[in-house]
Design an enzyme around this catalytic site. Structure first.
Site, PDB file in Angstrom:
ATOM      1  N   GLU A 136     -17.541 -13.929 -45.376  1.00  0.00           N
ATOM      2  CA  GLU A 136     -16.259 -13.213 -45.263  1.00  0.00           C
ATOM      3  C   GLU A 136     -15.362 -13.927 -44.269  1.00  0.00           C
ATOM      4  O   GLU A 136     -15.848 -14.513 -43.316  1.00  0.00           O
ATOM      5  CB  GLU A 136     -16.499 -11.794 -44.722  1.00  0.00           C
ATOM      6  N   LYS A 138     -13.255 -14.319 -41.005  1.00  0.00           N
ATOM      7  CA  LYS A 138     -13.335 -13.646 -39.706  1.00  0.00           C
ATOM      8  C   LYS A 138     -11.910 -13.367 -39.255  1.00  0.00           C
ATOM      9  O   LYS A 138     -11.199 -14.256 -38.809  1.00  0.00           O
ATOM     10  CB  LYS A 138     -14.060 -14.506 -38.686  1.00  0.00           C
ATOM     11  N   ASP A 140      -8.771 -12.149 -37.236  1.00  0.00           N
ATOM     12  CA  ASP A 140      -8.499 -12.198 -35.815  1.00  0.00           C
ATOM     13  C   ASP A 140      -7.670 -10.994 -35.395  1.00  0.00           C
ATOM     14  O   ASP A 140      -6.446 -11.057 -35.312  1.00  0.00           O
ATOM     15  CB  ASP A 140      -7.750 -13.496 -35.513  1.00  0.00           C
ATOM     16  N   TYR A 248     -15.422  -3.987 -42.981  1.00  0.00           N
ATOM     17  CA  TYR A 248     -16.444  -4.999 -43.265  1.00  0.00           C
ATOM     18  C   TYR A 248     -17.842  -4.617 -42.795  1.00  0.00           C
ATOM     19  O   TYR A 248     -18.780  -5.395 -42.944  1.00  0.00           O
ATOM     20  CB  TYR A 248     -16.050  -6.355 -42.678  1.00  0.00           C
ATOM     21  N   LYS A 336     -16.993 -20.816 -36.739  1.00  0.00           N
ATOM     22  CA  LYS A 336     -15.617 -20.919 -36.288  1.00  0.00           C
ATOM     23  C   LYS A 336     -14.919 -22.154 -36.859  1.00  0.00           C
ATOM     24  O   LYS A 336     -15.562 -23.107 -37.286  1.00  0.00           O
ATOM     25  CB  LYS A 336     -15.584 -20.991 -34.745  1.00  0.00           C
ATOM     26  N   CYS A 430     -14.223 -23.415   2.767  1.00  0.00           N
ATOM     27  CA  CYS A 430     -13.963 -22.304   1.860  1.00  0.00           C
ATOM     28  C   CYS A 430     -12.489 -21.911   1.936  1.00  0.00           C
ATOM     29  O   CYS A 430     -11.979 -21.655   3.020  1.00  0.00           O
ATOM     30  CB  CYS A 430     -14.849 -21.126   2.255  1.00  0.00           C
ATOM     31  N   CYS A 433     -12.341 -18.112   3.610  1.00  0.00           N
ATOM     32  CA  CYS A 433     -12.649 -17.804   5.014  1.00  0.00           C
ATOM     33  C   CYS A 433     -12.589 -19.029   5.916  1.00  0.00           C
ATOM     34  O   CYS A 433     -12.715 -18.912   7.127  1.00  0.00           O
ATOM     35  CB  CYS A 433     -14.017 -17.136   5.123  1.00  0.00           C
ATOM     36  N   CYS A 448     -19.593 -21.751  -0.384  1.00  0.00           N
ATOM     37  CA  CYS A 448     -19.213 -21.346   0.963  1.00  0.00           C
ATOM     38  C   CYS A 448     -20.495 -20.942   1.683  1.00  0.00           C
ATOM     39  O   CYS A 448     -21.321 -20.213   1.134  1.00  0.00           O
ATOM     40  CB  CYS A 448     -18.251 -20.158   0.870  1.00  0.00           C
ATOM     41  N   CYS A 453     -18.705 -14.211   4.220  1.00  0.00           N
ATOM     42  CA  CYS A 453     -17.409 -14.578   3.642  1.00  0.00           C
ATOM     43  C   CYS A 453     -16.834 -13.388   2.881  1.00  0.00           C
ATOM     44  O   CYS A 453     -17.513 -12.816   2.031  1.00  0.00           O
ATOM     45  CB  CYS A 453     -17.572 -15.772   2.705  1.00  0.00           C
TER      46      CYS A 453
HETATM   47  S1  IVH Z   1     -19.215  -8.207 -38.582  1.00  0.00           S
HETATM   48  C1  IVH Z   1     -22.609  -6.576 -35.739  1.00  0.00           C
HETATM   49  N1  IVH Z   1     -17.335  -9.208 -40.087  1.00  0.00           N
HETATM   50  O1  IVH Z   1     -15.529 -10.572 -35.002  1.00  0.00           O
HETATM   51  C2  IVH Z   1     -21.462  -7.445 -36.081  1.00  0.00           C
HETATM   52  N2  IVH Z   1     -16.918  -9.047 -37.752  1.00  0.00           N
HETATM   53  O2  IVH Z   1     -17.170 -11.871 -32.939  1.00  0.00           O
HETATM   54  C3  IVH Z   1     -20.362  -6.723 -36.725  1.00  0.00           C
HETATM   55  N3  IVH Z   1     -14.680  -9.804 -37.078  1.00  0.00           N
HETATM   56  O3  IVH Z   1     -16.366  -7.701 -33.169  1.00  0.00           O
HETATM   57  C4  IVH Z   1     -19.201  -7.578 -36.956  1.00  0.00           C
HETATM   58  N4  IVH Z   1     -13.974 -10.330 -39.074  1.00  0.00           N
HETATM   59  O4  IVH Z   1     -14.057  -7.803 -34.310  1.00  0.00           O
HETATM   60  C5  IVH Z   1     -17.699  -8.878 -38.835  1.00  0.00           C
HETATM   61  N5  IVH Z   1     -15.756 -10.028 -41.551  1.00  0.00           N
HETATM   62  C6  IVH Z   1     -16.100  -9.708 -40.321  1.00  0.00           C
HETATM   63  C7  IVH Z   1     -15.240  -9.883 -39.217  1.00  0.00           C
HETATM   64  C8  IVH Z   1     -15.692  -9.556 -37.936  1.00  0.00           C
HETATM   65  C9  IVH Z   1     -13.665 -10.264 -37.793  1.00  0.00           C
HETATM   66  C10 IVH Z   1     -14.670  -9.656 -35.612  1.00  0.00           C
HETATM   67  C11 IVH Z   1     -15.094  -8.305 -35.113  1.00  0.00           C
HETATM   68  C12 IVH Z   1     -16.287  -8.554 -34.250  1.00  0.00           C
HETATM   69  C13 IVH Z   1     -16.078  -9.980 -33.868  1.00  0.00           C
HETATM   70  C14 IVH Z   1     -17.380 -10.633 -33.506  1.00  0.00           C
END
Ligand code: IVH
Length: 698
Positions: A136, A138, A140, A248, A336, A430, A433, A448, A453
């Site tokens: 899926e 990811k 943002d 998701y 990523k 430091c 201090c 330090c 401190c």
């Molecule tokens: S699964 C137990 N699926 O990424 C894990 N997360 O770095 C449940 N996110 O906190 C997350 N797209 O905010 C999942 N298709 C996707 C996602 C996703 C974005 C985010 C989410 C999560 C973070 C983890």
């Protein structure tokens, strides 16, 4: 080595001492950036850079498992929620994902999944070249949990620190893509649907145009805009913001509603949720990697930001068994996209002092946008890093956010160096201090030397009253610093001896507020054992280790006596501590040396006069016959790997140790057991066959 760390010592070349110093540094840096990101919504580094830091932390930890710090970022998920919203405890924690930065990491992840299983019928389903995986995008944005009871939306919550989030129900109710009532059929009576709240580019641009016109500060990127919009105290404002939600995942569910992720997404869709149309069921590593390439190519044309893709083991049964390891599931990983870079000028190099006295240099930059985030600081880590990269004030440098987080300095653009610059001279005193700073042989960091401190003393006191320690309401970081400055508090015990009259007389205080503070302090005189241990700020001993110690030693008296006895590193007490699964030798040494310090013992004596430390109470989930038991595994198990067995035992409340002693409750014996079985017989410890174990572990 990830791209974000060019110029740093490759992790496989770090000496143990360097690794230790760097882990310390990373823990401080990541905590700092977490605070900026979660509490101030003003990150200084890109997500890519931040991820790069976390990743380096994880890589070093993987090489030196016994150096994993108790305050390690790998054990934490985010920062605590801001005030203003009611707090809600998630029935199932909202965890994070581990990151893979390249194809190799992805392959390693799938190997790990395969090696978790042992029985041939399981292994067949998780072979890396054929395993069924949901891939899926990811997204943002920020994650959000929506609770439905009998099909009706009853709660919307942000992630917060993963355990406790903020109640944003009234805000999510204003979002068109959040169903107020579930449609269709087959939904569980109670279900928490999880997903991402995000903002699309056109909506984001329009919002910023409006803000600019109104003279308000603009949002740096759609994610910050989404977070800022969801966390509005006035839902009428949220209602005007173009927020969207993709589902998701899910948390609590009163009934099982799917066998696979693929099914689950189909159901979520039929109940009225939007799911990302790009999500795809893949088979085997090659297909998921192709999905990553495909999404990387489509990324720029998508109406919303994505910072990578997520892979999830499709079969929910396997998922359950894989479970979690501290902050992230074993059954999923985020792959990523590579870093984004920009050039900017170093205006200054400042040196900060952390809780344990480490001097950390930070480059103050001419603000520059890198992949949508304004970057004005970048960590320079330590003296060597500055020397190796020869970063000077006035230099033009390349900064980078990998995927998305703490900005890294990639290098200096030499052709742009102005005349007359000088190499940076790292301070030998430091900056807080003025005491002498030292750099030990083999270590990367300067420290330090002044144990008094202020930077350290105040940081330690702050830790003592922090949320996961004493959690004293109304005694914030600011108060601690002020009270310390005015000598009202020098050591933790002084907190419990504060004079209400002196507080009331202070500026900004009055009798009522002073009385309230004293009441809040008094309310903490009965403290659970694990919180107390965590509060002490013993190096490498954060909440997770504190809990482990509490679970094992049960009472403060027993724990303290054992730690003082363990000072002689050959005795039984030292052995007992070292045998605890998950406590490495360096952690054990740090704990024991903490109790060996006369100064610390005095602080403890004083605290004992003020407090009652409650014995550890086994969690009520202890309905399991394994709760509170100490278990040793020996030999090869057929149905599960050693890792799965340990994870299972711990999830049921047991402690797993590596050697058999009179305190061991059960020895689980697989095929070809070693000397541990003999030892168990000698000591009369109950021996379980694999079948017995499987019955107990159900
Ligand atoms: S699964 C137990 N699926 O990424 C894990 N997360 O770095 C449940 N996110 O906190 C997350 N797209 O905010 C999942 N298709 C996707 C996602 C996703 C974005 C985010 C989410 C999560 C973070 C983890």
């Amino acid at each position: 080595m990830s791209r974000a760390h060019q110029g740093e010592t490759p992790t496989d070349q770090l000496s143990k001492a360097e690794a230790k110093a760097e882990l310390k540094h990373l823990a401080d840096a990541i905590a700092h950036h977490d605070r900026l990101y979660y509490q101030k919504a003003a990150p200084e580094i890109s997500d890519a850079e931040y991820d790069a830091l976390r990743r380096r932390n994880a890589t070093i930890e993987a090489r030196f498992p016994d150096l994993v710090r108790e305050d390690s970022p790998s054990r934490r998920i985010g920062a605590p929620p801001a005030t203003g919203f009611a707090k809600v405890r998630h029935p199932h924690p909202m965890l994070s994902l581990d990151n893979a930065m390249d194809e190799n990491d992805v392959r390693e992840f799938f190997k790990g999944v395969r090696n978790f299983f042992r029985a041939p019928e399981d292994v067949k389903r998780v072979e890396p070249d054929s395993i069924a995986v949901m891939a899926e995008p990811k997204i943002d944005g920020l994650s959000c949990s929506l609770r439905y009871e009998h099909g009706k939306l009853t709660l919307g919550a942000t992630r917060g620190d993963g355990i406790t989030g903020e109640d944003v129900t009234r805000n999510v109710e204003t979002m068109a893509t959040v169903p107020k009532r579930l449609e269709g059929r087959g939904w569980p009576h109670v279900i928490e649907v999880r997903g991402e709240v995000y903002m699309e580019h056109p909506g984001f641009a329009a919002l910023n145009r409006e803000r600019e016109k109104a003279g308000e500060p603009v949002f740096a990127n759609p994610r910050n805009a989404a977070a800022g919009s969801l966390r509005q105290l006035d839902p009428a404002i949220t209602a005007k913001r173009p927020l969207k939600f993709f589902a998701y995942a899910w948390g609590e569910a009163s009934e099982r509603f799917a066998k696979s992720h693929f099914d689950a997404l189909k159901h979520l869709k039929s109940w009225g949720f939007a799911t990302d149309p790009h999500s795809k069921l893949c088979h085997g590593v090659e297909q998921v990697l192709a999905f990553h390439r495909d999404m990387a190519a489509k990324r720029a044309a998508l109406p919303y930001d994505i910072d990578g893709v997520v892979y999830k083991v499709n079969d929910l049964d396997l998922e359950d068994r894989l479970g979690f390891v501290s902050r992230a599931p074993r059954w999923a990983i985020a792959h990523k996209f590579p870093a984004q870079q920009a050039q900017t000028i170093v205006r200054a190099i400042e040196v900060y002092v952390g809780r344990r006295g480490t001097l950390t240099p930070v480059a103050k930059l001419e603000p520059v946008t890198v992949g949508g985030v304004v970057v004005s600081n970048a960590s320079l880590h330590n003296e060597d890093e500055i020397k190796d990269k020869d970063v000077r004030i006035g230099d033009t440098i390349i900064v980078q956010r990998a995927g998305d987080v703490i900005p890294q300095v990639v290098g200096v653009v030499r052709e742009r160096r102005p005349r007359g610059t000088k190499p940076f001279e790292f301070p030998h005193t430091c900056p807080v201090c003025g005491s002498k700073a030292v750099r030990e042989e083999g270590e990367a960091a300067w420290y330090c030397t002044n144990i008094a401190c202020p930077a350290q003393a105040v940081e330690r006191l702050r830790h003592f009253v922090s949320r996961e320690a004493f959690d004293i309401e109304g005694l914030g970081e600011k108060h601690i610093a002020e009270f310390w400055q005015d000598k009202l508090i020098k050591t933790p015990a002084d907190i419990f001896r504060l004079d209400p009259a002196k507080i009331a007389a202070r500026e900004g205080w009055g009798e009522t507020s002073a009385r309230k503070l004293i009441a809040a302090i008094d309310a903490r005189r009965d403290v659970p054992l694990d919180r107390f241990i965590n509060a002490l700020g013993i190096p490498q001993t954060g909440p997770a280790t504190a809990k482990l110690l509490a679970r094992h030693y049960r009472s403060w008296r027993r724990f303290r006596d054992a730690m003082e006895a363990a000072g002689d590193e050959s005795g039984a007490a030292w052995q007992e501590l070292n045998d605890l699964h998950n406590i490495g030798e360096t952690t054990a040494a740090d704990i024991v040396s903490f109790f060996g310090e006369k100064h610390n013992r005095r602080v403890l004596d004083e605290l004992e006069k003020e407090l009652r430390v409650a014995d550890y109470a086994a969690p009520s989930a202890g309905a399991s016959p394994l709760a509170g038991k100490t278990i040793v595994f020996t030999g090869t198990l057929e149905a599960m790997s050693r890792n799965e067995a340990k994870a299972r035992a711990e999830a049921l409340g047991a402690t797993v140790t590596s050697s058999v002693s009179a305190k061991t409750d059960y020895v689980v014996m697989g095929a070809d057991p070693g000397s541990k079985a003999t030892k168990a017989r000698e000591l009369g410890v109950k021996i379980l066959s694999e079948d017995d174990w499987l019955k107990l572990a159900r």
